[in-house]
Enzyme design. Structure first.
Site, PDB file in Angstrom:
ATOM      1  N   SER A 108       2.593  -0.727   8.442  1.00  0.00           N
ATOM      2  CA  SER A 108       3.349  -1.009   9.675  1.00  0.00           C
ATOM      3  C   SER A 108       2.426  -1.071  10.874  1.00  0.00           C
ATOM      4  CB  SER A 108       4.374   0.090   9.953  1.00  0.00           C
ATOM      5  OG  SER A 108       5.367   0.055   9.011  1.00  0.00           O
ATOM      6  N   SER A 121       6.074  -1.794  -1.842  1.00  0.00           N
ATOM      7  CA  SER A 121       6.106  -2.777  -2.945  1.00  0.00           C
ATOM      8  C   SER A 121       5.100  -2.406  -4.032  1.00  0.00           C
ATOM      9  CB  SER A 121       5.913  -4.206  -2.432  1.00  0.00           C
ATOM     10  OG  SER A 121       4.865  -4.332  -1.507  1.00  0.00           O
ATOM     11  N   GLY A 171       0.852  -1.198   0.000  1.00  0.00           N
ATOM     12  CA  GLY A 171       0.000   0.000   0.000  1.00  0.00           C
ATOM     13  C   GLY A 171       0.884   1.243   0.000  1.00  0.00           C
ATOM     14  N   LEU A 172       0.261   2.378  -0.205  1.00  0.00           N
ATOM     15  CA  LEU A 172       0.987   3.644  -0.253  1.00  0.00           C
ATOM     16  C   LEU A 172       1.681   3.935   1.077  1.00  0.00           C
ATOM     17  CD1 LEU A 172      -1.792   5.818  -1.962  1.00  0.00           C
ATOM     18  CD2 LEU A 172       0.313   4.979  -3.038  1.00  0.00           C
ATOM     19  N   SER A 173       2.641   4.830   1.043  1.00  0.00           N
ATOM     20  CA  SER A 173       3.263   5.308   2.277  1.00  0.00           C
ATOM     21  C   SER A 173       2.174   5.949   3.144  1.00  0.00           C
ATOM     22  CB  SER A 173       4.346   6.344   1.946  1.00  0.00           C
ATOM     23  OG  SER A 173       4.877   6.881   3.122  1.00  0.00           O
ATOM     24  N   GLY A 174       2.148   5.587   4.406  1.00  0.00           N
ATOM     25  CA  GLY A 174       1.140   6.151   5.307  1.00  0.00           C
ATOM     26  C   GLY A 174      -0.212   5.465   5.225  1.00  0.00           C
ATOM     27  N   SER A 175      -0.296   4.399   4.415  1.00  0.00           N
ATOM     28  CA  SER A 175      -1.594   3.710   4.287  1.00  0.00           C
ATOM     29  C   SER A 175      -1.931   2.944   5.566  1.00  0.00           C
ATOM     30  CB  SER A 175      -1.590   2.765   3.079  1.00  0.00           C
ATOM     31  OG  SER A 175      -0.569   1.808   3.196  1.00  0.00           O
ATOM     32  N   GLY A 176      -0.897   2.518   6.312  1.00  0.00           N
ATOM     33  CA  GLY A 176      -1.143   1.805   7.570  1.00  0.00           C
ATOM     34  C   GLY A 176      -0.516   0.419   7.629  1.00  0.00           C
TER      35      GLY A 176
END
Ligand code: ADP
Length: 201
Positions: free
Chosen positions: A42, A109, A35-40
Protein backbone atom coordinates in the site's frame (compact mmCIF):
# COMPACT_ATOMS: atom_id res chain seq x y z
CA UNK A 1 -20.01 -17.24 -8.59
CA UNK A 2 -23.46 -17.05 -10.23
CA UNK A 3 -23.44 -17.83 -13.92
CA UNK A 4 -24.82 -15.10 -16.19
CA UNK A 5 -27.73 -15.77 -18.49
CA UNK A 6 -26.83 -16.57 -22.08
CA UNK A 7 -29.14 -13.67 -23.04
CA UNK A 8 -26.65 -11.15 -21.60
CA UNK A 9 -24.36 -9.92 -24.39
CA UNK A 10 -21.34 -7.60 -24.19
CA UNK A 11 -22.25 -4.09 -25.37
CA UNK A 12 -19.67 -2.51 -27.60
CA UNK A 13 -18.69 1.01 -26.44
CA UNK A 14 -18.66 4.06 -28.72
CA UNK A 15 -15.18 5.26 -27.68
CA UNK A 16 -12.28 3.10 -28.82
CA UNK A 17 -9.24 1.99 -26.86
CA UNK A 18 -6.96 4.12 -29.05
CA UNK A 19 -9.15 7.21 -28.69
CA UNK A 20 -8.95 6.95 -24.92
CA UNK A 21 -5.19 6.48 -25.10
CA UNK A 22 -4.87 9.61 -27.26
CA UNK A 23 -6.96 11.66 -24.85
CA UNK A 24 -5.06 10.40 -21.81
CA UNK A 25 -1.61 10.57 -23.42
CA UNK A 26 -0.64 7.27 -21.78
CA UNK A 27 -1.41 3.58 -21.99
CA UNK A 28 -3.37 1.59 -19.42
CA UNK A 29 -1.56 -1.00 -17.32
CA UNK A 30 -2.19 -3.02 -14.18
CA UNK A 31 0.51 -2.97 -11.50
CA UNK A 32 -0.23 -6.04 -9.42
CA UNK A 33 1.60 -5.64 -6.08
CA UNK A 34 2.04 -8.84 -4.12
CA UNK A 35 3.84 -9.51 -0.86
CA UNK A 36 3.35 -10.33 2.81
CA UNK A 37 1.22 -8.20 5.10
CA UNK A 38 3.31 -5.20 6.10
CA UNK A 39 5.74 -5.70 3.22
CA UNK A 40 4.91 -2.21 1.89
CA UNK A 41 2.42 -2.81 -0.94
CA UNK A 42 0.00 0.00 0.00
CA UNK A 43 2.75 2.42 0.96
CA UNK A 44 4.65 1.97 -2.30
CA UNK A 45 1.53 1.80 -4.51
CA UNK A 46 0.38 5.12 -3.04
CA UNK A 47 3.82 6.71 -3.43
CA UNK A 48 3.78 5.62 -7.10
CA UNK A 49 0.23 6.92 -7.47
CA UNK A 50 1.38 10.35 -6.30
CA UNK A 51 4.25 10.38 -8.81
CA UNK A 52 1.88 9.30 -11.59
CA UNK A 53 -0.59 12.04 -10.67
CA UNK A 54 2.17 14.62 -10.85
CA UNK A 55 2.97 13.37 -14.37
CA UNK A 56 -0.71 13.77 -15.33
CA UNK A 57 -1.21 10.02 -15.59
CA UNK A 58 -4.74 8.89 -14.71
CA UNK A 59 -4.31 6.24 -12.06
CA UNK A 60 -6.09 4.53 -9.20
CA UNK A 61 -5.10 2.26 -6.31
CA UNK A 62 -7.35 -0.64 -5.37
CA UNK A 63 -6.30 -1.29 -1.78
CA UNK A 64 -6.89 -4.63 -0.07
CA UNK A 65 -8.33 -3.29 3.16
CA UNK A 66 -10.56 -0.73 1.42
CA UNK A 67 -12.04 -3.27 -0.98
CA UNK A 68 -12.80 -5.60 1.90
CA UNK A 69 -14.96 -2.86 3.46
CA UNK A 70 -17.28 -2.70 0.47
CA UNK A 71 -17.19 -4.83 -2.66
CA UNK A 72 -15.71 -7.85 -0.87
CA UNK A 73 -17.14 -7.20 2.58
CA UNK A 74 -18.86 -10.58 2.51
CA UNK A 75 -15.59 -12.52 2.10
CA UNK A 76 -13.32 -13.96 4.77
CA UNK A 77 -9.80 -15.36 4.59
CA UNK A 78 -10.35 -19.03 3.79
CA UNK A 79 -8.60 -20.28 0.64
CA UNK A 80 -11.90 -20.16 -1.28
CA UNK A 81 -12.73 -16.64 -0.13
CA UNK A 82 -9.22 -15.45 -0.99
CA UNK A 83 -9.66 -16.82 -4.51
CA UNK A 84 -13.03 -15.08 -4.91
CA UNK A 85 -11.50 -11.88 -3.48
CA UNK A 86 -8.84 -11.92 -6.22
CA UNK A 87 -11.32 -12.81 -8.93
CA UNK A 88 -13.57 -9.82 -8.17
CA UNK A 89 -10.60 -7.47 -7.92
CA UNK A 90 -9.30 -8.68 -11.28
CA UNK A 91 -12.68 -8.02 -12.87
CA UNK A 92 -12.80 -4.49 -11.43
CA UNK A 93 -9.21 -3.85 -12.56
CA UNK A 94 -10.13 -5.05 -16.04
CA UNK A 95 -12.94 -2.49 -16.25
CA UNK A 96 -10.57 0.24 -15.06
CA UNK A 97 -8.02 -0.76 -17.72
CA UNK A 98 -10.80 -0.54 -20.27
CA UNK A 99 -11.40 3.01 -19.00
CA UNK A 100 -7.73 3.72 -19.79
CA UNK A 101 -6.30 3.97 -16.27
CA UNK A 102 -3.01 2.88 -14.75
CA UNK A 103 -4.39 0.61 -12.03
CA UNK A 104 -2.52 -0.57 -8.96
CA UNK A 105 -3.75 -3.41 -6.81
CA UNK A 106 -2.29 -3.88 -3.34
CA UNK A 107 -3.31 -7.31 -2.07
CA UNK A 108 -1.26 -10.03 -0.45
CA UNK A 109 -2.46 -12.39 -3.25
CA UNK A 110 -0.41 -15.27 -1.87
CA UNK A 111 -1.08 -17.91 -4.53
CA UNK A 112 0.73 -18.11 -7.88
CA UNK A 113 -2.37 -19.63 -9.50
CA UNK A 114 -4.57 -16.65 -8.54
CA UNK A 115 -2.07 -14.12 -9.83
CA UNK A 116 -1.79 -16.13 -13.02
CA UNK A 117 -5.58 -16.10 -13.32
CA UNK A 118 -5.56 -12.30 -12.92
CA UNK A 119 -2.86 -12.03 -15.61
CA UNK A 120 -4.90 -14.11 -18.03
CA UNK A 121 -8.15 -12.26 -17.23
CA UNK A 122 -6.83 -8.78 -17.98
CA UNK A 123 -4.41 -9.95 -20.70
CA UNK A 124 -0.68 -10.57 -20.10
CA UNK A 125 0.29 -7.43 -22.06
CA UNK A 126 -1.48 -5.23 -19.45
CA UNK A 127 -0.22 -7.06 -16.38
CA UNK A 128 2.96 -6.20 -14.47
CA UNK A 129 3.60 -8.23 -11.34
CA UNK A 130 5.33 -6.18 -8.63
CA UNK A 131 6.92 -8.34 -5.97
CA UNK A 132 7.26 -6.40 -2.72
CA UNK A 133 9.97 -8.62 -1.32
CA UNK A 134 10.32 -8.10 2.42
CA UNK A 135 11.50 -10.85 4.78
CA UNK A 136 8.87 -12.11 7.20
CA UNK A 137 11.07 -11.06 10.13
CA UNK A 138 11.08 -7.43 8.86
CA UNK A 139 7.30 -7.42 8.26
CA UNK A 140 6.78 -8.80 11.72
CA UNK A 141 9.03 -6.17 13.23
CA UNK A 142 7.14 -3.40 11.39
CA UNK A 143 3.73 -4.90 12.18
CA UNK A 144 1.98 -1.61 11.21
CA UNK A 145 -1.48 -2.92 12.11
CA UNK A 146 -0.51 -5.20 14.99
CA UNK A 147 -1.73 -8.19 12.98
CA UNK A 148 1.36 -10.37 13.38
CA UNK A 149 1.15 -10.03 17.12
CA UNK A 150 -2.48 -11.19 17.01
CA UNK A 151 -1.67 -14.03 14.60
CA UNK A 152 1.19 -15.25 16.84
CA UNK A 153 -1.20 -15.15 19.80
CA UNK A 154 -3.62 -17.35 17.81
CA UNK A 155 -6.24 -14.58 17.60
CA UNK A 156 -6.16 -14.54 13.77
CA UNK A 157 -6.28 -17.78 11.81
CA UNK A 158 -4.99 -18.37 8.25
CA UNK A 159 -2.53 -15.49 8.47
CA UNK A 160 -0.16 -15.41 5.49
CA UNK A 161 3.41 -16.21 6.51
CA UNK A 162 2.33 -17.65 9.88
CA UNK A 163 -0.21 -20.41 9.28
CA UNK A 164 -1.04 -19.82 5.62
CA UNK A 165 1.37 -20.10 2.70
CA UNK A 166 2.86 -17.32 0.59
CA UNK A 167 4.10 -18.36 -2.84
CA UNK A 168 6.59 -15.76 -4.13
CA UNK A 169 6.53 -14.79 -7.83
CA UNK A 170 9.01 -16.77 -9.91
CA UNK A 171 9.66 -14.08 -12.49
CA UNK A 172 8.18 -10.74 -11.37
CA UNK A 173 8.08 -7.78 -13.75
CA UNK A 174 9.38 -5.58 -10.93
CA UNK A 175 11.24 -6.85 -7.87
CA UNK A 176 11.35 -4.43 -4.91
CA UNK A 177 13.56 -5.20 -1.92
CA UNK A 178 12.22 -2.94 0.79
CA UNK A 179 14.70 -3.98 3.46
CA UNK A 180 17.45 -2.46 1.29
CA UNK A 181 15.63 0.43 -0.43
CA UNK A 182 13.44 3.13 1.07
CA UNK A 183 9.92 3.98 -0.15
CA UNK A 184 11.14 6.74 -2.52
CA UNK A 185 13.68 4.45 -4.18
CA UNK A 186 11.12 1.64 -4.57
CA UNK A 187 8.54 4.04 -6.08
CA UNK A 188 11.15 5.39 -8.49
CA UNK A 189 12.03 1.84 -9.58
CA UNK A 190 8.37 1.32 -10.54
CA UNK A 191 8.24 4.60 -12.47
CA UNK A 192 11.49 3.75 -14.30
CA UNK A 193 10.04 0.40 -15.39
CA UNK A 194 6.85 2.06 -16.66
CA UNK A 195 8.99 4.48 -18.67
CA UNK A 196 10.95 1.55 -20.14
CA UNK A 197 7.66 -0.15 -21.06
CA UNK A 198 6.58 3.10 -22.73
CA UNK A 199 3.36 3.32 -20.71
CA UNK A 200 3.99 7.08 -20.72
CA UNK A 201 6.83 9.41 -21.69
P1 ADP B 1 1.07 -3.82 3.12
O1 ADP B 1 0.19 -2.98 2.25
O2 ADP B 1 2.03 -4.67 2.31
O3 ADP B 1 0.34 -4.62 4.14
P2 ADP B 1 1.82 -1.34 4.36
O4 ADP B 1 2.22 -0.47 3.20
O5 ADP B 1 0.45 -1.15 4.92
O6 ADP B 1 2.05 -2.86 3.93
O7 ADP B 1 2.85 -1.17 5.54
C1 ADP B 1 4.25 -1.19 5.33
C2 ADP B 1 4.95 -0.48 6.49
O8 ADP B 1 6.36 -0.57 6.30
C3 ADP B 1 4.60 1.00 6.54
O9 ADP B 1 4.47 1.38 7.90
C4 ADP B 1 5.83 1.65 5.89
O10 ADP B 1 6.05 2.96 6.34
C5 ADP B 1 6.94 0.73 6.34
N1 ADP B 1 8.14 0.71 5.46
C6 ADP B 1 9.42 0.83 5.89
N2 ADP B 1 10.29 0.78 4.86
C7 ADP B 1 9.55 0.61 3.74
C8 ADP B 1 9.90 0.49 2.36
N3 ADP B 1 11.15 0.53 1.90
N4 ADP B 1 8.89 0.31 1.47
C9 ADP B 1 7.60 0.25 1.91
N5 ADP B 1 7.22 0.37 3.20
C10 ADP B 1 8.19 0.55 4.13
Amino acid sequence: MTQISSDVVWHQGSVSYLERQQLNQHKPVLLWYTGLSGSGKSTIANAVDRLLFERHVHSYVLDGDNVRHGLNGDLGFSDLDRIENIRRISEVAKLMLDAGLVVSTAFISPFISDREQARQLVGPEYFVEVFVDTPLSVCEQRDPKGLYQKARAGEIKNFTGIDSAYQPPENPGIHLKTAQQDVTQCAQQVIDTLLKLRIFN
